[in-house]
Design a protein around this motif. Structure first.
Motif, PDB file in Angstrom:
ATOM      1  N   HIS A  43       0.816  -1.216   0.000  1.00 12.46           N
ATOM      2  CA  HIS A  43       0.000   0.000   0.000  1.00 12.46           C
ATOM      3  C   HIS A  43       0.845   1.258   0.000  1.00 12.46           C
ATOM      4  O   HIS A  43       1.742   1.413   0.821  1.00 12.46           O
ATOM      5  CB  HIS A  43      -0.892   0.047   1.250  1.00 12.46           C
ATOM      6  N   ASP A  44       0.505   2.187  -0.898  1.00 12.88           N
ATOM      7  CA  ASP A  44       1.114   3.513  -0.914  1.00 12.88           C
ATOM      8  C   ASP A  44       0.352   4.395   0.068  1.00 12.88           C
ATOM      9  O   ASP A  44      -0.863   4.258   0.205  1.00 12.88           O
ATOM     10  CB  ASP A  44       1.013   4.107  -2.321  1.00 12.88           C
ATOM     11  N   LEU A  45       1.048   5.264   0.737  1.00 11.80           N
ATOM     12  CA  LEU A  45       0.402   6.140   1.714  1.00 11.80           C
ATOM     13  C   LEU A  45       0.381   7.595   1.260  1.00 11.80           C
ATOM     14  O   LEU A  45      -0.469   8.358   1.686  1.00 11.80           O
ATOM     15  CB  LEU A  45       1.127   6.021   3.057  1.00 11.80           C
ATOM     16  N   ASN A  46       1.291   7.986   0.395  1.00 13.73           N
ATOM     17  CA  ASN A  46       1.460   9.406   0.105  1.00 13.73           C
ATOM     18  C   ASN A  46       1.149   9.873  -1.306  1.00 13.73           C
ATOM     19  O   ASN A  46       0.768  11.018  -1.498  1.00 13.73           O
ATOM     20  CB  ASN A  46       2.892   9.823   0.452  1.00 13.73           C
ATOM     21  N   THR A  47       1.314   9.029  -2.316  1.00  6.05           N
ATOM     22  CA  THR A  47       1.189   9.520  -3.688  1.00  6.05           C
ATOM     23  C   THR A  47      -0.155   9.240  -4.335  1.00  6.05           C
ATOM     24  O   THR A  47      -0.468   9.825  -5.363  1.00  6.05           O
ATOM     25  CB  THR A  47       2.275   8.901  -4.593  1.00  6.05           C
ATOM     26  N   GLY A  48      -0.922   8.322  -3.793  1.00  7.47           N
ATOM     27  CA  GLY A  48      -2.188   7.952  -4.405  1.00  7.47           C
ATOM     28  C   GLY A  48      -2.061   6.811  -5.389  1.00  7.47           C
ATOM     29  O   GLY A  48      -3.042   6.405  -6.005  1.00  7.47           O
ATOM     30  N   ALA A  49      -0.851   6.259  -5.533  1.00  6.15           N
ATOM     31  CA  ALA A  49      -0.637   5.152  -6.471  1.00  6.15           C
ATOM     32  C   ALA A  49      -1.131   3.836  -5.874  1.00  6.15           C
ATOM     33  O   ALA A  49      -0.881   3.551  -4.704  1.00  6.15           O
ATOM     34  CB  ALA A  49       0.851   5.041  -6.800  1.00  6.15           C
ATOM     35  N   ASN A  50      -1.816   3.058  -6.685  1.00  6.16           N
ATOM     36  CA  ASN A  50      -2.230   1.721  -6.269  1.00  6.16           C
ATOM     37  C   ASN A  50      -1.089   0.753  -6.533  1.00  6.16           C
ATOM     38  O   ASN A  50      -0.353   0.897  -7.504  1.00  6.16           O
ATOM     39  CB  ASN A  50      -3.476   1.273  -7.039  1.00  6.16           C
ATOM     40  N   ARG A  51      -0.939  -0.213  -5.648  1.00  8.46           N
ATOM     41  CA  ARG A  51       0.071  -1.259  -5.801  1.00  8.46           C
ATOM     42  C   ARG A  51      -0.670  -2.591  -5.775  1.00  8.46           C
ATOM     43  O   ARG A  51      -1.740  -2.711  -6.364  1.00  8.46           O
ATOM     44  CB  ARG A  51       1.081  -1.174  -4.655  1.00  8.46           C
ATOM     45  N   ILE A  52      -0.143  -3.571  -5.071  1.00  6.90           N
ATOM     46  CA  ILE A  52      -0.862  -4.832  -4.892  1.00  6.90           C
ATOM     47  C   ILE A  52      -2.178  -4.547  -4.175  1.00  6.90           C
ATOM     48  O   ILE A  52      -3.196  -5.154  -4.455  1.00  6.90           O
ATOM     49  CB  ILE A  52      -0.008  -5.844  -4.099  1.00  6.90           C
ATOM     50  N   GLY A  53      -2.150  -3.604  -3.253  1.00  6.43           N
ATOM     51  CA  GLY A  53      -3.335  -3.121  -2.559  1.00  6.43           C
ATOM     52  C   GLY A  53      -3.602  -1.687  -2.974  1.00  6.43           C
ATOM     53  O   GLY A  53      -2.760  -1.037  -3.598  1.00  6.43           O
ATOM     54  N   PRO A  54      -4.757  -1.162  -2.624  1.00  7.88           N
ATOM     55  CA  PRO A  54      -5.083   0.215  -3.005  1.00  7.88           C
ATOM     56  C   PRO A  54      -4.267   1.229  -2.221  1.00  7.88           C
ATOM     57  O   PRO A  54      -3.758   0.937  -1.140  1.00  7.88           O
ATOM     58  CB  PRO A  54      -6.568   0.336  -2.638  1.00  7.88           C
ATOM     59  N   SER A  55      -4.153   2.429  -2.772  1.00  5.29           N
ATOM     60  CA  SER A  55      -3.495   3.516  -2.068  1.00  5.29           C
ATOM     61  C   SER A  55      -4.265   3.824  -0.786  1.00  5.29           C
ATOM     62  O   SER A  55      -5.496   3.759  -0.755  1.00  5.29           O
ATOM     63  CB  SER A  55      -3.464   4.774  -2.931  1.00  5.29           C
ATOM     64  N   LEU A  56      -3.543   4.155   0.249  1.00  7.08           N
ATOM     65  CA  LEU A  56      -4.184   4.537   1.508  1.00  7.08           C
ATOM     66  C   LEU A  56      -4.203   6.048   1.697  1.00  7.08           C
ATOM     67  O   LEU A  56      -4.667   6.544   2.718  1.00  7.08           O
ATOM     68  CB  LEU A  56      -3.471   3.857   2.680  1.00  7.08           C
ATOM     69  N   LYS A  57      -3.742   6.781   0.693  1.00 15.48           N
ATOM     70  CA  LYS A  57      -3.812   8.234   0.760  1.00 15.48           C
ATOM     71  C   LYS A  57      -5.288   8.635   0.787  1.00 15.48           C
ATOM     72  O   LYS A  57      -6.067   8.244  -0.074  1.00 15.48           O
ATOM     73  CB  LYS A  57      -3.127   8.874  -0.440  1.00 15.48           C
ATOM     74  N   GLY A  58      -5.683   9.340   1.805  1.00 14.24           N
ATOM     75  CA  GLY A  58      -7.067   9.772   1.936  1.00 14.24           C
ATOM     76  C   GLY A  58      -8.026   8.690   2.393  1.00 14.24           C
ATOM     77  O   GLY A  58      -9.235   8.838   2.248  1.00 14.24           O
ATOM     78  N   VAL A  59      -7.512   7.600   2.969  1.00 17.34           N
ATOM     79  CA  VAL A  59      -8.391   6.494   3.370  1.00 17.34           C
ATOM     80  C   VAL A  59      -9.343   6.885   4.497  1.00 17.34           C
ATOM     81  O   VAL A  59     -10.482   6.416   4.535  1.00 17.34           O
ATOM     82  CB  VAL A  59      -7.575   5.229   3.748  1.00 17.34           C
ATOM     83  N   ILE A  60      -8.911   7.753   5.399  1.00 13.40           N
ATOM     84  CA  ILE A  60      -9.785   8.191   6.487  1.00 13.40           C
ATOM     85  C   ILE A  60     -10.934   9.002   5.884  1.00 13.40           C
ATOM     86  O   ILE A  60     -10.718   9.986   5.189  1.00 13.40           O
ATOM     87  CB  ILE A  60      -9.021   9.032   7.532  1.00 13.40           C
ATOM     88  N   GLY A  61     -12.149   8.536   6.115  1.00 13.87           N
ATOM     89  CA  GLY A  61     -13.329   9.199   5.574  1.00 13.87           C
ATOM     90  C   GLY A  61     -13.789   8.645   4.236  1.00 13.87           C
ATOM     91  O   GLY A  61     -14.828   9.054   3.723  1.00 13.87           O
ATOM     92  N   ARG A  62     -13.024   7.709   3.668  1.00 18.54           N
ATOM     93  CA  ARG A  62     -13.381   7.119   2.374  1.00 18.54           C
ATOM     94  C   ARG A  62     -14.223   5.859   2.582  1.00 18.54           C
ATOM     95  O   ARG A  62     -13.987   5.091   3.496  1.00 18.54           O
ATOM     96  CB  ARG A  62     -12.107   6.780   1.596  1.00 18.54           C
ATOM     97  N   LYS A  63     -15.198   5.655   1.730  1.00 18.32           N
ATOM     98  CA  LYS A  63     -16.018   4.446   1.773  1.00 18.32           C
ATOM     99  C   LYS A  63     -15.184   3.272   1.256  1.00 18.32           C
ATOM    100  O   LYS A  63     -14.425   3.407   0.298  1.00 18.32           O
ATOM    101  CB  LYS A  63     -17.272   4.622   0.915  1.00 18.32           C
ATOM    102  N   ALA A  64     -15.328   2.123   1.895  1.00 15.20           N
ATOM    103  CA  ALA A  64     -14.588   0.922   1.494  1.00 15.20           C
ATOM    104  C   ALA A  64     -14.861   0.585   0.034  1.00 15.20           C
ATOM    105  O   ALA A  64     -15.987   0.709  -0.447  1.00 15.20           O
ATOM    106  CB  ALA A  64     -14.991  -0.253   2.379  1.00 15.20           C
ATOM    107  N   GLY A  65     -13.801   0.153  -0.658  1.00 19.41           N
ATOM    108  CA  GLY A  65     -13.942  -0.317  -2.033  1.00 19.41           C
ATOM    109  C   GLY A  65     -14.131   0.756  -3.069  1.00 19.41           C
ATOM    110  O   GLY A  65     -14.633   0.472  -4.155  1.00 19.41           O
TER     111      GLY A  65
END
Length: 106
Positions: A43-65
């Protein structure tokens, strides 16, 4: 401190939401960063790039999936949850129990 408290705390702190944890349990950001190193493989945390898992940038407040450009499992797409410290803690404590059929086995 439980892993389930450290990782969401690290995510929230990394995403600039330190105030969101002010009323919650004490967190250790240094420990959280070390624990998150395992997550950063997928998981990427800062750039918004998806890897094997989705990016976690902005995950707080985001709907799952719903992160753009990531091919989620049908189970994650159907999960009616918005990510916050509590929902992330529950998910990370037992991903296959919280969202049966999701891609993350952890």
């Amino acid at each position: 401190m439980k892993l389930s408290l450290i990782v969401p705390a690290a995510l929230v702190l990394s995403l600039g939401g330190a105030a969101a944890l002010a009323a919650g349990p004490a967190a250790d950001p240094v420990k959280g960063k070390a624990v998150f190193a395992r997550c950063a493989v997928c998981h990427d945390l800062n750039t918004g790039a998806n890897r094997i898992g989705p990016s976690l940038k902005g995950v707080i407040g985001r709907k799952a999936g719903t992160a753009a450009g990531y091919a989620y499992s049908p189970a994650m797409k159907k999960k009616a949850v918005t990510w916050n410290a509590a929902t992330l803690s529950a998910y990370l404590a037992a991903p296959t129990t919280y969202v049966p059929g999701n891609k993350m086995a952890m």
